[in-house]
Scaffold this motif. Structure first.
Motif, short mmCIF file in Angstrom:
data_model
loop_
_atom_site.label_atom_id
_atom_site.label_comp_id
_atom_site.label_asym_id
_atom_site.label_seq_id
_atom_site.Cartn_x
_atom_site.Cartn_y
_atom_site.Cartn_z
N GLN A 1 -28.61 9.50 -40.48
CA GLN A 1 -28.80 9.25 -39.05
C GLN A 1 -30.13 9.84 -38.58
O GLN A 1 -30.85 9.20 -37.80
CB GLN A 1 -27.65 9.85 -38.23
N LEU A 2 -30.45 11.05 -39.03
CA LEU A 2 -31.71 11.67 -38.63
C LEU A 2 -32.90 10.88 -39.18
O LEU A 2 -33.87 10.66 -38.47
CB LEU A 2 -31.78 13.12 -39.12
N VAL A 3 -32.79 10.42 -40.41
CA VAL A 3 -33.88 9.63 -41.01
C VAL A 3 -34.09 8.35 -40.20
O VAL A 3 -35.23 7.95 -39.93
CB VAL A 3 -33.58 9.32 -42.50
N ARG A 4 -33.00 7.70 -39.77
CA ARG A 4 -33.13 6.49 -38.94
C ARG A 4 -33.82 6.81 -37.62
O ARG A 4 -34.69 6.05 -37.17
CB ARG A 4 -31.76 5.87 -38.69
N ARG A 5 -33.44 7.93 -37.00
CA ARG A 5 -34.07 8.32 -35.73
C ARG A 5 -35.55 8.61 -35.92
O ARG A 5 -36.39 8.22 -35.09
CB ARG A 5 -33.38 9.56 -35.15
N ILE A 6 -35.90 9.30 -37.01
CA ILE A 6 -37.31 9.60 -37.28
C ILE A 6 -38.08 8.31 -37.53
O ILE A 6 -39.17 8.11 -36.98
CB ILE A 6 -37.43 10.57 -38.49
N ASN A 7 -37.53 7.42 -38.35
CA ASN A 7 -38.22 6.15 -38.64
C ASN A 7 -38.39 5.31 -37.38
O ASN A 7 -39.44 4.68 -37.17
CB ASN A 7 -37.48 5.37 -39.72
N ARG A 8 -37.37 5.29 -36.52
CA ARG A 8 -37.48 4.55 -35.26
C ARG A 8 -38.58 5.16 -34.39
O ARG A 8 -39.41 4.43 -33.82
CB ARG A 8 -36.15 4.57 -34.52
N ALA A 9 -38.63 6.48 -34.31
CA ALA A 9 -39.66 7.15 -33.51
C ALA A 9 -41.05 6.89 -34.08
O ALA A 9 -42.01 6.69 -33.34
CB ALA A 9 -39.37 8.64 -33.43
N LEU A 10 -41.17 6.90 -35.41
CA LEU A 10 -42.47 6.62 -36.04
C LEU A 10 -42.93 5.19 -35.73
O LEU A 10 -44.12 4.96 -35.47
CB LEU A 10 -42.39 6.85 -37.55
N ARG A 11 -42.00 4.24 -35.75
CA ARG A 11 -42.36 2.86 -35.41
C ARG A 11 -42.78 2.75 -33.95
O ARG A 11 -43.77 2.09 -33.63
CB ARG A 11 -41.19 1.91 -35.68
N GLN A 12 -42.03 3.38 -33.06
CA GLN A 12 -42.34 3.29 -31.64
C GLN A 12 -43.67 3.93 -31.29
O GLN A 12 -44.36 3.47 -30.39
CB GLN A 12 -41.22 3.93 -30.81
N THR A 13 -44.01 5.01 -31.97
CA THR A 13 -45.26 5.71 -31.67
C THR A 13 -46.41 5.22 -32.54
O THR A 13 -47.53 5.69 -32.38
CB THR A 13 -45.10 7.23 -31.86
N ARG A 14 -46.12 4.29 -33.45
CA ARG A 14 -47.11 3.71 -34.35
C ARG A 14 -47.84 4.80 -35.15
O ARG A 14 -49.07 4.83 -35.24
CB ARG A 14 -48.10 2.83 -33.59
N LEU A 15 -47.06 5.69 -35.73
CA LEU A 15 -47.59 6.70 -36.64
C LEU A 15 -47.25 6.32 -38.07
O LEU A 15 -46.18 5.79 -38.33
CB LEU A 15 -47.00 8.08 -36.33
N GLN A 16 -48.15 6.58 -38.97
CA GLN A 16 -47.90 6.32 -40.38
C GLN A 16 -47.74 7.65 -41.11
O GLN A 16 -48.28 8.66 -40.69
CB GLN A 16 -49.02 5.50 -41.00
N THR A 17 -46.99 7.62 -42.19
CA THR A 17 -46.77 8.82 -43.00
C THR A 17 -47.41 8.61 -44.36
O THR A 17 -47.18 7.59 -45.01
CB THR A 17 -45.27 9.11 -43.16
N LEU A 18 -48.20 9.59 -44.76
CA LEU A 18 -48.92 9.54 -46.02
C LEU A 18 -48.72 10.86 -46.76
O LEU A 18 -48.36 11.86 -46.15
CB LEU A 18 -50.42 9.34 -45.78
N THR A 19 -48.98 10.84 -48.05
CA THR A 19 -49.04 12.08 -48.81
C THR A 19 -50.49 12.30 -49.20
O THR A 19 -51.36 11.48 -48.89
CB THR A 19 -48.17 12.02 -50.09
N ARG A 20 -50.74 13.38 -49.90
CA ARG A 20 -52.11 13.65 -50.35
C ARG A 20 -52.60 12.48 -51.18
O ARG A 20 -51.85 11.87 -51.93
CB ARG A 20 -52.15 14.92 -51.16
#
Length: 181
Positions: free
Chosen positions: A130-149
């Motif tokens: 549930q938390l992962v879904r909330r984080i992914n939804r927030a990332l989509r809404q704020t148009r942030l991308q997640t990257l690693t090194r």
């Protein structure tokens, strides 16, 4: 619903940026310049917006001092309840503040943290579906991308707790980011 910049959000960005006074004034002017994105009651008067930000900054610094004292006294549960009663989704607000910081703080193009730190900042110890879904939804809404090194795209559910995650603004339309949701 369109996100509007509030003085409280701007105050958080200013506190995080830790800028000299002249740069703070420039940042406030930059935030207000496109005043369609500012809360409606501040759209007509930049000085009113600046005063409200300064009041919020002082209030948040006092609150942070009180929270630090409460944490030292072992009252963290009361703080968590207060944060959750504040209203909007705290996960979405967290990422909105990161976006605001990346858009408006000079020289800031990314935010780097471990997944463990992200979970702690959000008030969680474990990662639930549930938390992962909330984080992914927030990332989509704020148009942030997640990257690693190495600028390799990564999903939150695939990251290890000690993985360094880089948050950046997502390019408007880039084919590489369409598959990651």
């Amino acid at each position: 619903m369109t996100y509007r910049i509030t003085p409280a959000d701007a105050a958080v960005v200013l506190i995080r940026a830790d800028l000299p006074l002249t740069k703070e004034r420039q940042l406030i002017a930059t935030l207000w310049k496109n005043h369609r994105h500012v809360e409606r009651r501040y759209q007509d008067d930049e000085s009113l917006f600046a005063r409200a930000i300064r009041r919020e900054t002082l209030k948040q610094e006092r609150t942070r001092d009180a929270e630090d004292q409460a944490l030292l006294a072992g009252e963290s549960d009361a703080l968590e309840t207060t944060v959750r009663q504040a209203g909007a989704d705290p996960v979405l607000r967290y990422f909105q503040l990161i976006r605001l910081e990346l858009l408006h703080v000079p020289g800031r193009v990314q935010r780097v943290m471990k997944l463990r730190t992200l979970l702690r900042d959000l008030g969680y110890k474990k990662r639930s579906p549930q938390l992962v879904r909330r984080i992914n939804r927030a990332l989509r809404q704020t148009r942030l991308q997640t990257l690693t090194r190495g600028q390799i795209p990564i999903r939150i559910e695939d990251a290890g707790l000690d993985t360094m995650i880089i948050f950046r603004l997502r390019p408007r339309r880039h084919p590489m980011w369409r598959g990651l949701r």
